[in-house]
Write an enzyme that holds these catalytic residues in place. Structure first.
Site: not given
Ligand code: LAG
Ligand code: CA
Length: 412
Positions: A169, A200
């Protein structure tokens, strides 16, 4: 006695009356899917189940001839806004950089970020992309031996259990040499060759981070593949017939470096770099795209299996589909089975009616798209392959699945 003991920052929120719910269902409720990408330890107790259940799953899959590749989140831990608490496996963490379940301490995190916010602000700066926090996620210092060895211990534990590889990841946010050095510290168990690795790295236009910086480590997800499939099967911007040389001639990496998919959990929701992908929400084009991917010789295909969602953050349905039950409305289960040896598509607007070479020996074959061979009887269309291995293929443009697929294992 008059305050509801909410976590700091969450005061004044509402209560829910979960009448007669089961404990595991309550435990799973209200968790956004992306919480999985905020690890607080490498323990295997999570919303998906216990360590013993994980081990049992791996063993049963192996017994059925199925390999397991884990999604390894090793670039970062939880987000800077995660506060203090216990993970689903019970490990203590706080965002003053303590993750006792590993354990990691303040010295294990990146100190090389130069942005004011501590987050990635500019993707044109390669150093920021690797050293700063991706969307606020606490960034591990992968250059340190203490960090590499903790991750390697986690990988060794997984190999011992019997998994066969890793999706790395956020590899884009790690220095290639750190990934490589970490992998080199993990053992190869007696009965198997080295773990499979796919990274990724979403390569975007002029950005300095390139997939080619990682090809010596393992495979990479070729994101362009899914975007092109969207152009073809969703938007129909590109004619199917132009796919005759689909592959590295289309500015994609060499086939032997690539892992491909039509969509993934991020871009089907507009996360990650987004992109014009086609998803289960457009079932007709999506089926064609998946069938194309499975039959076209480029990269290693990965088929998506999803649940339906209305809001971006909606977590999975509490219940997995039961044994032997087909997927219901909440689980989409786009994944399919079988290997086709000859496949024909029609996306040109008129009827296809041609004699085509199939490469198969003569005989009557069952079209595994419209039906299946059950107890020697074809429940769908049949296709006659002549002794010169050609067949007359007719596919109407009005069909909802304008595809014919036949294979050697389904001779009627
Ligand atoms: C990835 N691939 O390289 C994953 O496929 C992707 O799903 C991951 O983001 C990312 N890298 C980090 O492992 C996902 C969500 C984000 C989420 C993150 C952490 O797409 O939206 O961020 O996982 O849970 C979330 C909130 C953000 C916030 C963050 C920290 O959406 O707004 O800033 O958490 O609290
Ligand atoms: Ca990083």
């Amino acid at each position: 006695r008059k305050t509801p003991n909410c976590y700091y920052g969450r005061e004044g929120q509402v209560l829910v009356h979960l009448f007669s719910w089961k404990w595991p269902d309550i435990a799973r409720e209200y968790r956004p899917w992306w919480e999985r990408y905020q690890p607080v330890s490498y323990k295997l107790d999570s919303a998906s189940g216990s360590r013993d259940e994980f081990i049992d799953m791996v063993n049963r899959c192996k017994a059925a001839g199925v390999q397991i590749y884990i999604d390894a989140v090793i670039n970062h831990m939880a987000g800077i806004d995660a506060g203090t608490g216990l993970g689903s496996g019970g490990s203590y963490y706080n965002t003053q950089l303590r993750f006792d379940g590993v354990p990691y301490g303040p010295d294990d995190f990146n100190t090389r970020c130069t942005t004011g916010s501590g987050n990635i602000e500019n993707y044109a700066d390669e150093g920021q992309v690797r050293n700063c926090r991706l969307v606020g996620l606490l960034d591990l210092e992968g250059g340190k031996n203490s960090v590499r060895s903790k991750i390697a211990d986690y990988f060794d534990d997984m190999l011992q259990i019997g998994i066969d590889g890793y999706r790395i990841d956020a590899a884009k946010h790690m220095w290639p040499e750190d990934i490589n050095a970490t992998l080199s510290m993990t053992g190869v168990t007696e009965d198997k060759v080295e773990a499979f690795v796919y990274q990724e790295v979403i390569e975007n236009g002029n950005e300095p981070v390139k997939t080619s910086q990682y090809t010596h480590i393992g495979r990479l997800v070729e994101f362009q593949y899914g975007y092109k499939m969207g152009d073809i099967f969703k938007w129909q911007h590109i004619k199917l017939s132009s796919l005759h040389n689909f592959g590295s001639d289309w500015s994609m990496m060499p086939s032997g470096d690539a892992l491909v998919s039509i969509d993934n959990h991020d871009n089907q929701r507009g996360h990650g770099a987004g992109g014009n992908v086609i998803t289960h929400k457009q079932p007709e084009g999506y089926k064609l795209a998946v069938i194309f991917m499975l039959s076209w010789p480029y990269g290693i295909p990965r088929v998506m299996s999803s649940y339906d969602f209305d809001q971006d953050w909606t977590g999975p349905p509490a219940q997995s589909p039961a044994d032997g039950e087909s997927c219901g409305s909440s689980w989409i289960c786009e994944h399919s089975r079988g290997s086709a040896s000859f496949i024909a598509f029609n996306r040109e607007g008129g009827e296809l009616n041609m004699n085509l070479p199939t490469g198969l020996p003569g005989g009557t074959y069952c079209d595994v798209i419209s039906g299946d061979l059950l107890n020697g009887v074809c429940t769908g269309k049949t296709v006659t392959v002549f002794s010169d291995s050609t067949a007359n293929i007719r596919i109407g443009s009005d069909s909802s699945t304008p595809v014919v697929a036949i294979h050697i294992g389904a001779k009627a």
